[in-house]
Motif scaffolding. Sequence first.
Motif, PDB file in Angstrom:
ATOM      1  N   LEU A 157       0.828  -1.208   0.000  1.00  0.00           N
ATOM      2  CA  LEU A 157       0.000   0.000   0.000  1.00  0.00           C
ATOM      3  C   LEU A 157       0.862   1.259   0.000  1.00  0.00           C
ATOM      4  CD1 LEU A 157      -2.789  -1.013   2.553  1.00  0.00           C
ATOM      5  CD2 LEU A 157      -2.983  -0.849   0.061  1.00  0.00           C
ATOM      6  N   GLN A 158       1.955   1.231   0.767  1.00  0.00           N
ATOM      7  CA  GLN A 158       2.856   2.378   0.817  1.00  0.00           C
ATOM      8  C   GLN A 158       3.461   2.658  -0.553  1.00  0.00           C
ATOM      9  OE1 GLN A 158       6.477   1.736   2.988  1.00  0.00           O
ATOM     10  NE2 GLN A 158       6.801   3.908   3.408  1.00  0.00           N
ATOM     11  N   GLY A 159       3.911   1.608  -1.241  1.00  0.00           N
ATOM     12  CA  GLY A 159       4.506   1.800  -2.562  1.00  0.00           C
ATOM     13  C   GLY A 159       3.537   2.408  -3.556  1.00  0.00           C
ATOM     14  N   LEU A 160       2.302   1.913  -3.567  1.00  0.00           N
ATOM     15  CA  LEU A 160       1.303   2.434  -4.497  1.00  0.00           C
ATOM     16  C   LEU A 160       0.960   3.892  -4.187  1.00  0.00           C
ATOM     17  CD1 LEU A 160      -1.113  -0.645  -4.696  1.00  0.00           C
ATOM     18  CD2 LEU A 160       0.488   0.147  -6.456  1.00  0.00           C
ATOM     19  N   ALA A 161       0.745   4.193  -2.914  1.00  0.00           N
ATOM     20  CA  ALA A 161       0.374   5.554  -2.532  1.00  0.00           C
ATOM     21  C   ALA A 161       1.503   6.541  -2.791  1.00  0.00           C
ATOM     22  CB  ALA A 161      -0.030   5.584  -1.057  1.00  0.00           C
ATOM     23  N   MET A 162       2.733   6.134  -2.506  1.00  0.00           N
ATOM     24  CA  MET A 162       3.875   7.022  -2.744  1.00  0.00           C
ATOM     25  C   MET A 162       4.058   7.306  -4.232  1.00  0.00           C
ATOM     26  SD  MET A 162       5.530   8.422  -0.337  1.00  0.00           S
ATOM     27  CE  MET A 162       5.821   8.377   1.416  1.00  0.00           C
ATOM     28  N   ALA A 163       3.866   6.303  -5.058  1.00  0.00           N
ATOM     29  CA  ALA A 163       3.989   6.517  -6.506  1.00  0.00           C
ATOM     30  C   ALA A 163       2.970   7.546  -6.982  1.00  0.00           C
ATOM     31  CB  ALA A 163       3.806   5.187  -7.247  1.00  0.00           C
ATOM     32  N   LEU A 164       1.730   7.420  -6.517  1.00  0.00           N
ATOM     33  CA  LEU A 164       0.694   8.386  -6.898  1.00  0.00           C
ATOM     34  C   LEU A 164       0.988   9.775  -6.338  1.00  0.00           C
ATOM     35  CD1 LEU A 164      -2.507   6.189  -6.382  1.00  0.00           C
ATOM     36  CD2 LEU A 164      -1.503   6.921  -8.560  1.00  0.00           C
ATOM     37  N   ALA A 165       1.467   9.819  -5.080  1.00  0.00           N
ATOM     38  CA  ALA A 165       1.730  11.110  -4.442  1.00  0.00           C
ATOM     39  C   ALA A 165       2.827  11.875  -5.166  1.00  0.00           C
ATOM     40  CB  ALA A 165       2.112  10.893  -2.971  1.00  0.00           C
ATOM     41  N   PHE A 166       3.919  11.207  -5.499  1.00  0.00           N
ATOM     42  CA  PHE A 166       5.014  11.919  -6.159  1.00  0.00           C
ATOM     43  C   PHE A 166       4.694  12.234  -7.613  1.00  0.00           C
ATOM     44  CE2 PHE A 166       7.429  11.046  -2.408  1.00  0.00           C
ATOM     45  CZ  PHE A 166       8.345  12.080  -2.387  1.00  0.00           C
ATOM     46  N   ARG A 167       3.820  11.464  -8.225  1.00  0.00           N
ATOM     47  CA  ARG A 167       3.329  11.847  -9.554  1.00  0.00           C
ATOM     48  C   ARG A 167       2.554  13.156  -9.454  1.00  0.00           C
ATOM     49  NH1 ARG A 167      -1.411  11.127 -12.420  1.00  0.00           N
ATOM     50  NH2 ARG A 167      -1.175  10.916 -14.696  1.00  0.00           N
ATOM     51  N   GLY A 168       1.691  13.266  -8.419  1.00  0.00           N
ATOM     52  CA  GLY A 168       0.942  14.502  -8.223  1.00  0.00           C
ATOM     53  C   GLY A 168       1.831  15.678  -7.871  1.00  0.00           C
TER      54      GLY A 168
END
Length: 428
Positions: free
Chosen positions: A383-394
């Motif tokens: 979950l951390q990996g998925l959320a971090m990928a989306l966050a840094f894309r944003g």
Amino acid sequence: MLSFAVPAPMARSSLMRASDALANQTATYAIPLLILVTTRSTALTGAAFLLEWLPRLMAFTIGGPLVDRFRADRVFRTAALARMLLCATAACALAVVPAAGTVATVIVMTVGAAGGLLSQACFVAVETLGAHASRAAGTDAHRVQSVQIGIDQSALLAGPLLGGLLLAVGPTLMLTVVAALSAAAASTITAPPSADSAASGVRAVAASLRTGWRTVRGIPALAWLVTGLFASNLALAVIQASAPITVITSYGHSSIAVGTVWSAAGLVSLAAVAACRRAIDHFGLWPVGAAGAATACAACLATALAPNLGVYAVTIGALMAGEGALTVVLRTLRARLIPAAVFGSTLSVTIVLIVVPMPVAGALVAVLPASALPGLLLTCAVLQGLAMALAFRGLWHHRASYAPRPTAPNPAPASIPVPSEADAPRAA
């Protein structure tokens, strides 16, 4: 030995921050550990972590509005003195009751809950003061943040080991030391340069929180920032809450080993924070933050699979290195993105959102058997990996909103879209 250059005017505030952070870290790590050692109950250990963090949510909810209304230095001094009295009273009580009885357990868990509330009230005030210093530093904001985070990471280095060593002597000594550190912090707090221009408007807590929530929604980069921090804190909280169980129950080591692992990880994190300052100078905030996030996510995954204490210690060190670099980046972004006029209210909302995983982690550890904890960590790592990928894309998409500016006096640049309904009363 690592060092952080602290200008002379900041020396007193640095001592205040160091005393407070060390008191907080020592108590945070020592109290669940004390519960496990005295009761041998993994459920109560998770419950202790839960009871520490639930009141902290309340502190975050009211801390920002209190800071906006009464000034950060006043809120900090009051909370630090209250924590001193709490710990001193508990130390006296533990000196006269059986060390492993129900009464002692109730006293320690009460200190964990009430002390958690007071510690986080101090934290909101300290972060407000730190944001003021960051805005004053302009394009060197990340340097100010690296000094402050270096202090926090030094406390993370010393706190768990200090707590473990003090507990080897007895809980009374541990609480006495926390009380002394709280008194030292309260005695060294100074008012910020803008103290005379404190907000004059008196607003209800609910109104302040609505202002903070609208500010978060009105600044997309800040919303993505909160998303990344939420996921990162969930994984880190599960690791912290389960650490005593993993080291003592699964690996068969002593309570001192728990403190040693986290203190060693604090040293690695401190080195990462020091290196991060120069890395940001050369590569910028986003690349360094993305690298830190990738390191933390990979280390969290490896921690769940660690077969013994040695591998576990290495993965915790890598995790804290990534978290250290990530913290410098994210706090710098937060200081740039939140307008000064609504900083306390918005900080409260952002912190409430990102610390919700802490009591959740305590509840999960309390209800799950020790054998299920690796699976829980694996889930959190994914979950951390998925959320971090989306966050840094944003964050990359909205990078113009936090680009450095040569001057810092204007705390709310025009390019930051703050909705008009979120405006707070201006300083008198």
